[in-house]
Write a protein that holds these residues in place. Structure first.
Motif, PDB file in Angstrom:
ATOM      1  N   VAL A 237      41.775 -55.877  20.885  1.00 12.83           N
ATOM      2  CA  VAL A 237      40.919 -55.393  19.804  1.00 12.83           C
ATOM      3  C   VAL A 237      39.638 -54.810  20.382  1.00 12.83           C
ATOM      4  N   LEU A 238      39.406 -53.542  20.091  1.00 12.73           N
ATOM      5  CA  LEU A 238      38.149 -52.865  20.383  1.00 12.73           C
ATOM      6  C   LEU A 238      37.364 -52.762  19.089  1.00 12.73           C
ATOM      7  N   LEU A 239      36.154 -53.293  19.086  1.00  8.74           N
ATOM      8  CA  LEU A 239      35.293 -53.249  17.909  1.00  8.74           C
ATOM      9  C   LEU A 239      34.155 -52.270  18.133  1.00  8.74           C
ATOM     10  N   ALA A 240      33.955 -51.385  17.169  1.00 11.60           N
ATOM     11  CA  ALA A 240      32.768 -50.525  17.146  1.00 11.60           C
ATOM     12  C   ALA A 240      31.939 -50.988  15.959  1.00 11.60           C
ATOM     13  N   ALA A 241      30.818 -51.675  16.233  1.00 11.69           N
ATOM     14  CA  ALA A 241      30.071 -52.392  15.202  1.00 11.69           C
ATOM     15  C   ALA A 241      28.764 -51.691  14.860  1.00 11.69           C
ATOM     16  N   SER A 242      28.408 -51.765  13.580  1.00 11.66           N
ATOM     17  CA  SER A 242      27.131 -51.200  13.099  1.00 11.66           C
ATOM     18  C   SER A 242      26.992 -49.745  13.522  1.00 11.66           C
ATOM     19  N   THR A 243      28.044 -48.979  13.323  1.00 13.20           N
ATOM     20  CA  THR A 243      28.055 -47.583  13.783  1.00 13.20           C
ATOM     21  C   THR A 243      27.299 -46.672  12.827  1.00 13.20           C
ATOM     22  N   HIS A 244      26.802 -45.585  13.396  1.00 15.24           N
ATOM     23  CA  HIS A 244      26.098 -44.546  12.657  1.00 15.24           C
ATOM     24  C   HIS A 244      26.922 -43.253  12.693  1.00 15.24           C
ATOM     25  N   PRO A 245      26.612 -42.311  11.798  1.00  9.38           N
ATOM     26  CA  PRO A 245      27.385 -41.066  11.774  1.00  9.38           C
ATOM     27  C   PRO A 245      27.488 -40.430  13.153  1.00  9.38           C
ATOM     28  N   GLY A 246      28.695 -40.014  13.499  1.00 13.82           N
ATOM     29  CA  GLY A 246      28.972 -39.428  14.804  1.00 13.82           C
ATOM     30  C   GLY A 246      29.594 -40.414  15.760  1.00 13.82           C
ATOM     31  N   GLU A 247      29.284 -41.699  15.614  1.00 18.53           N
ATOM     32  CA  GLU A 247      29.823 -42.692  16.541  1.00 18.53           C
ATOM     33  C   GLU A 247      31.254 -43.077  16.204  1.00 18.53           C
ATOM     34  N   GLU A 248      31.608 -43.043  14.922  1.00 15.41           N
ATOM     35  CA  GLU A 248      32.995 -43.376  14.573  1.00 15.41           C
ATOM     36  C   GLU A 248      33.959 -42.371  15.188  1.00 15.41           C
ATOM     37  N   ALA A 249      33.593 -41.087  15.176  1.00 13.86           N
ATOM     38  CA  ALA A 249      34.468 -40.070  15.768  1.00 13.86           C
ATOM     39  C   ALA A 249      34.653 -40.325  17.259  1.00 13.86           C
ATOM     40  N   LEU A 250      33.592 -40.770  17.931  1.00 19.54           N
ATOM     41  CA  LEU A 250      33.699 -41.079  19.359  1.00 19.54           C
ATOM     42  C   LEU A 250      34.593 -42.292  19.581  1.00 19.54           C
ATOM     43  N   ALA A 251      34.469 -43.314  18.729  1.00 18.89           N
ATOM     44  CA  ALA A 251      35.314 -44.499  18.863  1.00 18.89           C
ATOM     45  C   ALA A 251      36.779 -44.166  18.597  1.00 18.89           C
ATOM     46  N   ILE A 252      37.014 -43.289  17.638  1.00 18.91           N
ATOM     47  CA  ILE A 252      38.397 -42.891  17.345  1.00 18.91           C
ATOM     48  C   ILE A 252      38.972 -42.076  18.504  1.00 18.91           C
ATOM     49  N   ALA A 253      38.154 -41.185  19.080  1.00 19.86           N
ATOM     50  CA  ALA A 253      38.613 -40.434  20.259  1.00 19.86           C
ATOM     51  C   ALA A 253      38.906 -41.386  21.413  1.00 19.86           C
ATOM     52  N   ALA A 254      38.074 -42.409  21.578  1.00 19.26           N
ATOM     53  CA  ALA A 254      38.332 -43.406  22.624  1.00 19.26           C
ATOM     54  C   ALA A 254      39.630 -44.154  22.351  1.00 19.26           C
ATOM     55  N   HIS A 255      39.892 -44.458  21.087  1.00 20.47           N
ATOM     56  CA  HIS A 255      41.153 -45.121  20.739  1.00 20.47           C
ATOM     57  C   HIS A 255      42.348 -44.273  21.143  1.00 20.47           C
ATOM     58  N   ARG A 256      42.273 -42.976  20.872  1.00 18.37           N
ATOM     59  CA  ARG A 256      43.398 -42.100  21.234  1.00 18.37           C
ATOM     60  C   ARG A 256      43.621 -42.088  22.746  1.00 18.37           C
ATOM     61  N   LEU A 257      42.538 -42.164  23.512  1.00 16.08           N
ATOM     62  CA  LEU A 257      42.672 -42.202  24.970  1.00 16.08           C
ATOM     63  C   LEU A 257      43.221 -43.538  25.460  1.00 16.08           C
ATOM     64  N   LEU A 258      42.841 -44.612  24.783  1.00 19.66           N
ATOM     65  CA  LEU A 258      43.220 -45.951  25.230  1.00 19.66           C
ATOM     66  C   LEU A 258      44.606 -46.380  24.793  1.00 19.66           C
ATOM     67  N   ALA A 259      45.048 -45.920  23.626  1.00 22.34           N
ATOM     68  CA  ALA A 259      46.289 -46.439  23.040  1.00 22.34           C
ATOM     69  C   ALA A 259      47.483 -46.357  23.988  1.00 22.34           C
TER      70      ALA A 259
END
Length: 460
Positions: A237-259
């Protein structure tokens, strides 16, 4: 009255006619409570008998940090009532969820009035607090100066002032001296904060420590925790906590790289503002997404889980193998990295952490956190997360180091409570002084310098 103070007062008064419309628009977006908009105009006072301390905490972080202080005050002054004002709906909800039942009859919540002279005056006339404390850096000139003019002793607690904010205040030195010079008690988070506040005119600030360092671990309902663990199982489980606009897209891109490298990976996104849940979910188009606000659980088919609820971050820090703390990959200044650290969760932070520079440095130095840097933030986030999630021994070592670095400073809330009671006077615990009696400011300057060789009365 100095020219900057006069200009602020005139500007606020001029803006007053359009503010009700703006508040109604905010209410339509869930950022205000429509039925309680009158509180923003200073209405709705219901002063209890006896002594009353007014605490103002702008948002969620400030509100959470003063909860232990409220308990310490209650233990030391059984007859004291507290008015707690906040500026956000999320802070009000957090208070409703986390205020101990024993304090519910003694702590009253209202939304703070906007900084319009007439509205501030109505608020103070209705509540008549015996003393007031502002948390961190919530400095509204009309509110502060009107309280001082009424003889209300003022404190600035857990005060922080970043170097950037100090530079902005320095552009209006007269206003800074007038506002900061109104406080009888200034308790700074750090020695650096104390020095910046003193340079701008705060009288004798001292550093007791940061209340956020002394906060208890975030709560987690046992039934909800058990249900989440059952749904997630042994998945990383990777958690991206208390995110602000723009950070969710980065976390999702990281998920695609990590999966492809971490089979079964679940990425949990907890936006700082839960009302952005639908927007955050839409950013994960093409992946299997579920939203907690819609009642969904992160079953095996879910790749990205949007936890768009309030007050449940403690669940996800306990669930995660590693947590990226938001507000730090975008120039916001970061959110509190000690929250995951207290729960033994390895921490990832971006380069923009000026709001929490000291705890971030402490965690990095102890080996409980990794910093995400470079021109490809999504790639760097993916690599840092992989470093932790793929190496259980490394993860355990980081978790232990983070927890040790975030060890609570158990006595700090009590010391802050005692300082506030001293501001109220020697009889604060007994509540024998008549309601709302004006009193002189202990140790506060009687007059405030308005420029070299000049002084004016401090009242606005």
């Amino acid at each position: 009255m100095s020219l900057p103070v006069l200009l602020w007062r005139l500007g606020a008064a001029a803006a007053a006619p359009v503010l009700p419309l703006l508040l109604r628009r905010r209410a339509a977006r869930g950022k205000e409570v429509a039925a309680r908009l009158s509180e923003r105009f200073g209405e709705g006072a219901a002063r209890p008998p006896g002594r009353l301390l007014w605490l103002h905490a702008a948002s969620v972080g400030e509100t959470a940090s003063v909860l232990p202080v409220l308990e310490a005050l209650a233990a030391r002054a059984p007859q004291l009532s507290v008015l707690l004002t906040t500026g956000t709906v999320t802070a009000a909800r957090l208070l409703e969820q986390r205020l101990p039942p024993a304090l519910r009859g003694r702590v009253l919540h209202r939304f703070a009035p906007l900084d319009v002279p007439a509205w501030v005056g109505r608020f103070l006339a209705g509540w008549r607090p015996d003393a007031a404390a502002f948390v961190e850096s919530e400095l509204w000139p009309n509110l502060v100066l009107a309280a001082r003019a009424r003889g209300i002793p003022l404190a600035l607690v857990n005060a922080r002032l970043s170097a950037r904010s100090a530079r902005r205040w320095a552009r209006a030195p007269g206003l800074a001296r007038t506002v900061l010079g109104s406080f009888a008690l200034v308790l700074a988070q750090s020695e650096a904060d104390a020095a910046r506040l003193a340079a701008l005119g705060a009288p004798a600030p001292r550093c007791l420590g940061n209340l956020k360092d002394a906060a208890p671990p975030l709560p987690a309902a046992p039934e909800a925790m058990a249900a989440l663990r059952a749904a997630v199982g042994a998945r990383p489980v990777l958690l991206a906590a208390s995110t602000h606009p723009g950070e969710e897209a980065l976390a999702i891109a990281a998920h695609r790289l990590l999966a492809p490298r971490l089979p079964g990976l679940l990425t949990v996104l907890v936006p700082r503002h839960p009302e952005r849940g639908a927007e955050v979910a839409a950013a994960a188009a093409g992946l299997a997404v579920a939203r907690r606000a819609a009642g969904a659980m992160p079953g095996p088919e879910v790749a990205v889980y949007v936890a768009d609820t309030l007050g449940e971050l403690g669940l996800f820090y306990r669930l995660a193998g590693v947590a990226f703390v938001g507000g730090s990959l975008v120039p916001h200044g970061g959110q509190n990295p000690l929250e995951p650290a207290r729960l033994g969760c390895p921490v990832l932070v971006g380069p923009h952490c000026w709001n929490f520079a000291e705890p971030v440095a402490r965690l990095l130095g102890a080996g409980g956190a990794l910093r995400i840097e470079g021109e490809d933030p999504a790639g760097a986030l993916a690599e840092a997360a992989f470093t932790v999630l793929s190496d259980p021994a490394r993860a355990r070592a980081m978790a232990a180091a983070a927890a040790a670095a975030a060890a609570t400073e158990a006595g700090l809330p009590a010391r802050v409570a005692e300082a506030l009671l001293a501001l109220l006077g020697p009889d604060a615990a007994g509540g024998t002084i008549p309601d709302g009696r004006a009193r002189a400011l202990p140790s506060a300057p009687e007059r405030i310098a308005d420029g070299p060789g000049r002084e004016r009365d401090s009242a606005p």
